[in-house]
Design a protein around this motif. Structure first.
Motif, PDB file in Angstrom:
ATOM      1  N   SER A  73       0.808  -1.214   0.000  1.00  0.00           N
ATOM      2  CA  SER A  73       0.000   0.000   0.000  1.00  0.00           C
ATOM      3  C   SER A  73       0.845   1.270   0.000  1.00  0.00           C
ATOM      4  CB  SER A  73      -0.942   0.022   1.210  1.00  0.00           C
ATOM      5  OG  SER A  73      -0.209  -0.076   2.419  1.00  0.00           O
ATOM      6  N   ALA A  74       2.027   1.212   0.611  1.00  0.00           N
ATOM      7  CA  ALA A  74       2.827   2.423   0.803  1.00  0.00           C
ATOM      8  C   ALA A  74       3.792   2.680  -0.344  1.00  0.00           C
ATOM      9  CB  ALA A  74       3.610   2.313   2.109  1.00  0.00           C
ATOM     10  N   GLU A  75       4.280   3.910  -0.392  1.00  0.00           N
ATOM     11  CA  GLU A  75       5.256   4.332  -1.399  1.00  0.00           C
ATOM     12  C   GLU A  75       6.497   3.447  -1.387  1.00  0.00           C
ATOM     13  OE1 GLU A  75       5.916   7.111  -4.453  1.00  0.00           O
ATOM     14  OE2 GLU A  75       4.332   7.395  -2.973  1.00  0.00           O
ATOM     15  N   PHE A  76       6.850   2.941  -0.209  1.00  0.00           N
ATOM     16  CA  PHE A  76       8.050   2.124  -0.048  1.00  0.00           C
ATOM     17  C   PHE A  76       8.057   0.926  -0.996  1.00  0.00           C
ATOM     18  CE2 PHE A  76      10.646  -1.132   2.088  1.00  0.00           C
ATOM     19  CZ  PHE A  76      11.787  -0.397   2.407  1.00  0.00           C
ATOM     20  N   ALA A 122      -1.477  -9.864 -10.539  1.00  0.00           N
ATOM     21  CA  ALA A 122      -2.454  -9.017  -9.842  1.00  0.00           C
ATOM     22  C   ALA A 122      -1.732  -8.163  -8.818  1.00  0.00           C
ATOM     23  CB  ALA A 122      -3.523  -9.865  -9.146  1.00  0.00           C
ATOM     24  N   VAL A 123      -2.400  -7.101  -8.412  1.00  0.00           N
ATOM     25  CA  VAL A 123      -1.933  -6.256  -7.307  1.00  0.00           C
ATOM     26  C   VAL A 123      -3.012  -6.246  -6.239  1.00  0.00           C
ATOM     27  CG1 VAL A 123      -1.547  -3.858  -6.608  1.00  0.00           C
ATOM     28  CG2 VAL A 123      -0.341  -4.785  -8.586  1.00  0.00           C
ATOM     29  N   VAL A 124      -2.599  -6.422  -4.999  1.00  0.00           N
ATOM     30  CA  VAL A 124      -3.508  -6.366  -3.853  1.00  0.00           C
ATOM     31  C   VAL A 124      -3.105  -5.176  -2.995  1.00  0.00           C
ATOM     32  CG1 VAL A 124      -4.425  -7.567  -1.843  1.00  0.00           C
ATOM     33  CG2 VAL A 124      -3.752  -8.874  -3.874  1.00  0.00           C
ATOM     34  N   SER A 125      -4.056  -4.312  -2.680  1.00  0.00           N
ATOM     35  CA  SER A 125      -3.749  -3.140  -1.854  1.00  0.00           C
ATOM     36  C   SER A 125      -4.905  -2.875  -0.895  1.00  0.00           C
ATOM     37  CB  SER A 125      -3.475  -1.918  -2.742  1.00  0.00           C
ATOM     38  OG  SER A 125      -2.890  -0.881  -1.972  1.00  0.00           O
ATOM     39  N   THR A 126      -4.792  -1.783  -0.154  1.00  0.00           N
ATOM     40  CA  THR A 126      -5.822  -1.423   0.815  1.00  0.00           C
ATOM     41  C   THR A 126      -6.946  -0.660   0.120  1.00  0.00           C
ATOM     42  OG1 THR A 126      -4.462   0.508   1.341  1.00  0.00           O
ATOM     43  CG2 THR A 126      -4.319  -1.371   2.821  1.00  0.00           C
ATOM     44  N   PRO A 127      -8.160  -0.722   0.659  1.00  0.00           N
ATOM     45  CA  PRO A 127      -9.273   0.041   0.078  1.00  0.00           C
ATOM     46  C   PRO A 127      -9.004   1.541   0.127  1.00  0.00           C
ATOM     47  CG  PRO A 127     -10.079  -1.619   1.624  1.00  0.00           C
ATOM     48  CD  PRO A 127      -8.589  -1.559   1.803  1.00  0.00           C
ATOM     49  N   ALA A 128      -9.631   2.275  -0.797  1.00  0.00           N
ATOM     50  CA  ALA A 128      -9.506   3.732  -0.801  1.00  0.00           C
ATOM     51  C   ALA A 128      -9.990   4.300   0.527  1.00  0.00           C
ATOM     52  CB  ALA A 128     -10.308   4.318  -1.953  1.00  0.00           C
ATOM     53  N   LYS A 129      -9.308   5.365   0.993  1.00  0.00           N
ATOM     54  CA  LYS A 129      -9.644   5.954   2.286  1.00  0.00           C
ATOM     55  C   LYS A 129     -10.050   7.425   2.122  1.00  0.00           C
ATOM     56  CE  LYS A 129      -6.489   3.000   4.910  1.00  0.00           C
ATOM     57  NZ  LYS A 129      -5.319   2.969   5.836  1.00  0.00           N
ATOM     58  N   PRO A 147      -0.961   4.667  -2.656  1.00  0.00           N
ATOM     59  CA  PRO A 147       0.051   4.904  -3.693  1.00  0.00           C
ATOM     60  C   PRO A 147       0.250   3.700  -4.616  1.00  0.00           C
ATOM     61  CG  PRO A 147       0.817   5.776  -1.607  1.00  0.00           C
ATOM     62  CD  PRO A 147      -0.455   5.030  -1.315  1.00  0.00           C
ATOM     63  N   VAL A 148       0.147   2.490  -4.060  1.00  0.00           N
ATOM     64  CA  VAL A 148       0.324   1.281  -4.874  1.00  0.00           C
ATOM     65  C   VAL A 148      -0.835   1.122  -5.865  1.00  0.00           C
ATOM     66  CG1 VAL A 148       0.281  -1.252  -4.793  1.00  0.00           C
ATOM     67  CG2 VAL A 148       1.819   0.036  -3.293  1.00  0.00           C
ATOM     68  N   THR A 149      -2.061   1.373  -5.410  1.00  0.00           N
ATOM     69  CA  THR A 149      -3.211   1.295  -6.312  1.00  0.00           C
ATOM     70  C   THR A 149      -3.102   2.332  -7.426  1.00  0.00           C
ATOM     71  OG1 THR A 149      -4.681   0.442  -4.589  1.00  0.00           O
ATOM     72  CG2 THR A 149      -5.723   1.480  -6.472  1.00  0.00           C
ATOM     73  N   GLU A 150      -2.703   3.543  -7.072  1.00  0.00           N
ATOM     74  CA  GLU A 150      -2.520   4.589  -8.085  1.00  0.00           C
ATOM     75  C   GLU A 150      -1.509   4.150  -9.136  1.00  0.00           C
ATOM     76  OE1 GLU A 150      -1.402   8.208  -6.227  1.00  0.00           O
ATOM     77  OE2 GLU A 150      -3.367   8.600  -5.343  1.00  0.00           O
ATOM     78  N   PHE A 151      -0.395   3.574  -8.673  1.00  0.00           N
ATOM     79  CA  PHE A 151       0.642   3.111  -9.596  1.00  0.00           C
ATOM     80  C   PHE A 151       0.101   2.004 -10.496  1.00  0.00           C
ATOM     81  CE2 PHE A 151       4.033   0.266 -10.846  1.00  0.00           C
ATOM     82  CZ  PHE A 151       5.037   1.122 -11.289  1.00  0.00           C
ATOM     83  N   ALA A 152      -0.619   1.059  -9.911  1.00  0.00           N
ATOM     84  CA  ALA A 152      -1.150  -0.066 -10.685  1.00  0.00           C
ATOM     85  C   ALA A 152      -2.133   0.402 -11.752  1.00  0.00           C
ATOM     86  CB  ALA A 152      -1.825  -1.062  -9.742  1.00  0.00           C
ATOM     87  N   LYS A 153      -2.977   1.368 -11.415  1.00  0.00           N
ATOM     88  CA  LYS A 153      -3.927   1.903 -12.398  1.00  0.00           C
ATOM     89  C   LYS A 153      -3.192   2.620 -13.535  1.00  0.00           C
ATOM     90  CE  LYS A 153      -7.976   2.531  -9.397  1.00  0.00           C
ATOM     91  NZ  LYS A 153      -8.877   3.531  -8.754  1.00  0.00           N
ATOM     92  N   LYS A 154      -2.181   3.378 -13.168  1.00  0.00           N
ATOM     93  CA  LYS A 154      -1.421   4.122 -14.168  1.00  0.00           C
ATOM     94  C   LYS A 154      -0.733   3.183 -15.151  1.00  0.00           C
ATOM     95  CE  LYS A 154       2.260   7.603 -14.553  1.00  0.00           C
ATOM     96  NZ  LYS A 154       3.216   8.452 -13.780  1.00  0.00           N
ATOM     97  N   HIS A 155      -0.325   2.001 -14.688  1.00  0.00           N
ATOM     98  CA  HIS A 155       0.396   1.043 -15.532  1.00  0.00           C
ATOM     99  C   HIS A 155      -0.505  -0.100 -16.019  1.00  0.00           C
ATOM    100  CE1 HIS A 155       3.703   3.211 -13.625  1.00  0.00           C
ATOM    101  NE2 HIS A 155       4.443   2.810 -14.625  1.00  0.00           N
ATOM    102  N   ASN A 156      -1.820   0.118 -15.898  1.00  0.00           N
ATOM    103  CA  ASN A 156      -2.815  -0.815 -16.453  1.00  0.00           C
ATOM    104  C   ASN A 156      -2.643  -2.257 -15.952  1.00  0.00           C
ATOM    105  OD1 ASN A 156      -4.044   1.227 -18.121  1.00  0.00           O
ATOM    106  ND2 ASN A 156      -2.245   1.056 -19.463  1.00  0.00           N
TER     107      ASN A 156
END
Length: 315
Positions: A8-11, A27-34, A46-55
């Motif tokens: 979930s984090a930038e790290f 697949a990517v697994v992350s935390t729900p939007a907050k 940040p991980v979800t944002e990255f995954a969406k950006k890279h399809n």
């Protein structure tokens, strides 16, 4: 190797980038939007944002990691390995799915500093060395067998954000080697020595208040460690909070102030660009502060509008 990334984090983004470049990300697994801000608008991790950006698809954000539908979805992906970086505690029903297991990057030299805040706690403790560990997740907290480990020195004035950035890069390189060794059968794992274990619990806001009875070096270590959260602070004699942003450790002789009758927390010297504060042992020279409700500033700017004098006791 076919992978599922969990984080979930930038790290963790550097690790996900490496997996995309050298392996298949199923697949990517992350935390729900907050919700954040005054409008409580929902924001992705940040991980979800990255995954969406890279399809990357699918992106899974389960509320409950024990949910049967989520677990069945993971099984259907037929991944060789799950990679976890800065995520939630996984149940056995999840981490035991892939044939190579589930591996995690931990920003410390396990078994030292097991827990949520290994970077902060290592700096706070005055450690001169840390590193990254790639290990296989088991039922404990950061207790699994180690696959790869790399060390690095901690600089005398290094802060959590700077060390975080360095360890993030190191973690990517160490993870890549660990996965390569696992896939080729060259990995040499070893069990952690539990008697050498130490803990790195999550930080609380209350920890940021400075105890001037501590030695100057310990207080400076906290200033370095607690950036950006929870920060370090004290209270002026009028009750206003004053953030302590940066300083330098001095010996009693270096300061030159009169300490013969002063208590820890006493301002023993004031100049145009710093204030010296007596500690339980030694002196901390403060050069940058953050007044209550204002931005961080040099002590020289703070003193233009605020009178501080020798003998004032900070609390």
């Amino acid at each position: 190797m076919k992978t599922v990334f969990m984080g979930s984090a930038e790290f963790g983004i550097g690790a996900l980038e490496m997996l995309l470049a050298h392996h298949e990300v199923a697949a990517v697994v992350s935390t729900p939007a907050k919700p954040k801000g005054r409008g409580l608008k929902l924001f992705d991790s940040p991980v979800t944002e990255f995954a969406k950006k890279h399809n990357i698809s699918p992106i899974l954000t389960p509320e409950n990691l024990r949910d049967d539908e989520f677990i069945e979805k993971l099984k259907s992906l037929n991944a060789d390995i799950f990679v976890v970086v800065a995520f939630r505690i996984l149940p056995k029903a999840v981490y035991s799915i892939p044939k190579f297991g589930t591996v995690n990057i931990h920003a410390a030299l396990l078994p030292r500093f097991r827990g949520a805040a290994p970077i902060h706690r290592a700096i706070e403790a005055g450690e001169r060395e840390t590193g990254v560990t790639v290990f296989r997740i088991d039922e404990g907290i950061d207790t699994g067998e180690i696959i790869a480990q790399v060390s690095t020195p901690i600089g005398d004035t290094e802060t959590t954000p700077r060390l975080y950035e360095r360890l993030s890069r190191m973690g990517v390189e160490t993870l890549q080697k660990a996965i390569d060794d696992l896939s080729s059968g060259k990995a040499k794992t070893f069990v952690q020595e539990s008697t050498a274990a130490t803990k790195a619990p999550k930080l609380s806001r209350e920890e940021g208040r400075i105890n001037w009875n501590l030695c100057a070096q310990s207080i400076f270590n906290k200033i370095r460690a607690f950036k950006p959260f929870p920060g370090t602070y004290t209270f002026l004699d009028d009750g206003k909070r004053l953030g302590i942003e940066w300083g330098t450790v001095l010996s009693s002789k270096e300061s030159g102030g009169d300490q013969s009758e002063s208590l820890p927390g006493t301002i023993i010297n004031v100049s145009k660009d710093h204030i010296d504060i007596r500690c339980g042992d030694g002196v901390l020279r403060i050069s940058k502060v953050k007044p209550e409700g204002r931005a961080a500033m040099d002590v020289s700017a703070f003193l233009l509008g605020n009178a501080l004098s020798r003998g004032t006791i900070l609390k």
